[in-house]
Design an enzyme around this catalytic site. Sequence first.
Site, mmCIF file in Angstrom:
data_model
loop_
_atom_site.group_PDB
_atom_site.id
_atom_site.type_symbol
_atom_site.label_atom_id
_atom_site.label_comp_id
_atom_site.label_asym_id
_atom_site.label_seq_id
_atom_site.Cartn_x
_atom_site.Cartn_y
_atom_site.Cartn_z
ATOM 1 N N HIS A 110 8.112 7.231 9.498
ATOM 2 C CA HIS A 110 8.809 7.548 8.251
ATOM 3 C C HIS A 110 10.257 7.904 8.584
ATOM 4 O O HIS A 110 10.567 8.314 9.699
ATOM 5 C CB HIS A 110 8.101 8.681 7.506
ATOM 6 C CG HIS A 110 6.904 8.215 6.733
ATOM 7 N ND1 HIS A 110 6.866 8.176 5.368
ATOM 8 C CD2 HIS A 110 5.707 7.737 7.158
ATOM 9 C CE1 HIS A 110 5.696 7.707 4.972
ATOM 10 N NE2 HIS A 110 4.967 7.431 6.046
ATOM 11 N N HIS A 115 3.466 4.230 -3.566
ATOM 12 C CA HIS A 115 3.893 5.596 -3.883
ATOM 13 C C HIS A 115 5.178 5.602 -4.707
ATOM 14 O O HIS A 115 5.380 6.463 -5.568
ATOM 15 C CB HIS A 115 4.116 6.394 -2.599
ATOM 16 C CG HIS A 115 2.860 6.762 -1.885
ATOM 17 N ND1 HIS A 115 1.996 7.729 -2.340
ATOM 18 C CD2 HIS A 115 2.326 6.296 -0.722
ATOM 19 C CE1 HIS A 115 0.978 7.852 -1.499
ATOM 20 N NE2 HIS A 115 1.153 7.000 -0.512
ATOM 21 N N ARG A 159 0.844 -1.195 0.000
ATOM 22 C CA ARG A 159 0.000 0.000 0.000
ATOM 23 C C ARG A 159 0.878 1.243 0.000
ATOM 24 O O ARG A 159 0.941 1.976 -0.980
ATOM 25 C CB ARG A 159 -0.968 -0.026 1.188
ATOM 26 C CG ARG A 159 -2.176 0.911 1.037
ATOM 27 C CD ARG A 159 -1.864 2.334 1.437
ATOM 28 N NE ARG A 159 -1.332 2.422 2.780
ATOM 29 C CZ ARG A 159 -0.725 3.497 3.267
ATOM 30 N NH1 ARG A 159 -0.564 4.576 2.522
ATOM 31 N NH2 ARG A 159 -0.235 3.508 4.497
ATOM 32 N N ASP A 160 1.623 1.471 1.068
ATOM 33 C CA ASP A 160 2.495 2.647 1.125
ATOM 34 C C ASP A 160 3.588 2.566 0.061
ATOM 35 O O ASP A 160 3.980 3.581 -0.525
ATOM 36 C CB ASP A 160 3.130 2.760 2.514
ATOM 37 C CG ASP A 160 3.297 4.197 2.967
ATOM 38 O OD1 ASP A 160 3.425 5.080 2.097
ATOM 39 O OD2 ASP A 160 3.300 4.451 4.174
#
Length: 335
Positions: free
Chosen positions: A194, A19, A15-16
């Site tokens: 992050h 990007h 999902r992440d």
Amino acid sequence: MIAQTTVTVHDPTLRDGQHAVRHQLDAGQIHTYAAAVDAAGVPVVEVGHGNRLGASSLQVGRSRLSDDEMLATAREALTHSRLATLMLPGWATTADLRNAVRHGVDVVRVAAHCTEASVTERHLGVIRELGAEAQGVLLMSHMASPGELAEESALMVGYGALAVCIFDSAGHYLPGDLTAFTAPVDVPVAFHGHNNLGMAVANSVAAVEAGAHTIDACARGCGAGVGNTQLEVLVAVLERYGYRTGIDLRRLADAADLAERTLMPSPPTIDSTSLVSGLTGVFSGIKRPVLAAAESQGVHPWDLFVELGQRRVIAGQEDLIPDAARNLAVQGGGR
């Protein structure tokens, strides 16, 4: 050495990590990676468009596959791991939630800006009604005080969230910022880091030591901007500290190698733009429009990030970037 404690690892690589490839993962990539981490014993695997359920659009980028295709593909590959997805009110609808659960999603996270938990009430309730596990997510959490986070977390729990996940969306935290991390609520608390300042693993360990039950991490750290906590490193470090994850580290390392070969153009690195976004508390996922606006107005990207940090700009407010760049140029903030 600390006493043995169990930590649940939640893997949002599919999902992440979207990007990093502009949401273009195909069915083969999703199935192969999901099967690899399932075999390694990763408890929860999160799948979807990088910007969450229902987000495929011209505005933020169309994904190669529909939400239904991504979730069905992952569900087929996961024989042990739970399947999760993430949604944001305003992008996804209750129909999207029903489709997700119909495709076998076990956990649905509902995200909101750290001071706007009230927008999650309806969706958290629907998820509970559908029989899936509802979790709340507070984005850009460094922009709220511990007291505010406690109040917002309590709202989500009142709406039906069985866990609350605190996102360090801009990679702004240091380990000392997490000492009171789990004070807000009586349900399990998760942390999503992050790596803008290179502290994602250290921050994740600090969150666990403060009582977090679940930690998010991605293979090779792949994710938005500079990327997330690096999954295989996190599990190795937790093991060194004596925490139990139930994950086969050797198989997980193989899955991370697979991810580097097949999911990403290259592992994420901390460049100067990522660094300043972490320092200023601005989500590094808006890097591209910042660089474009800086180039257009002849200002330095570093100075533009500082300006955006002072304006407390968040994801979704990209329309403010050109105006901030023009103001810098007028003020003489050129290169």
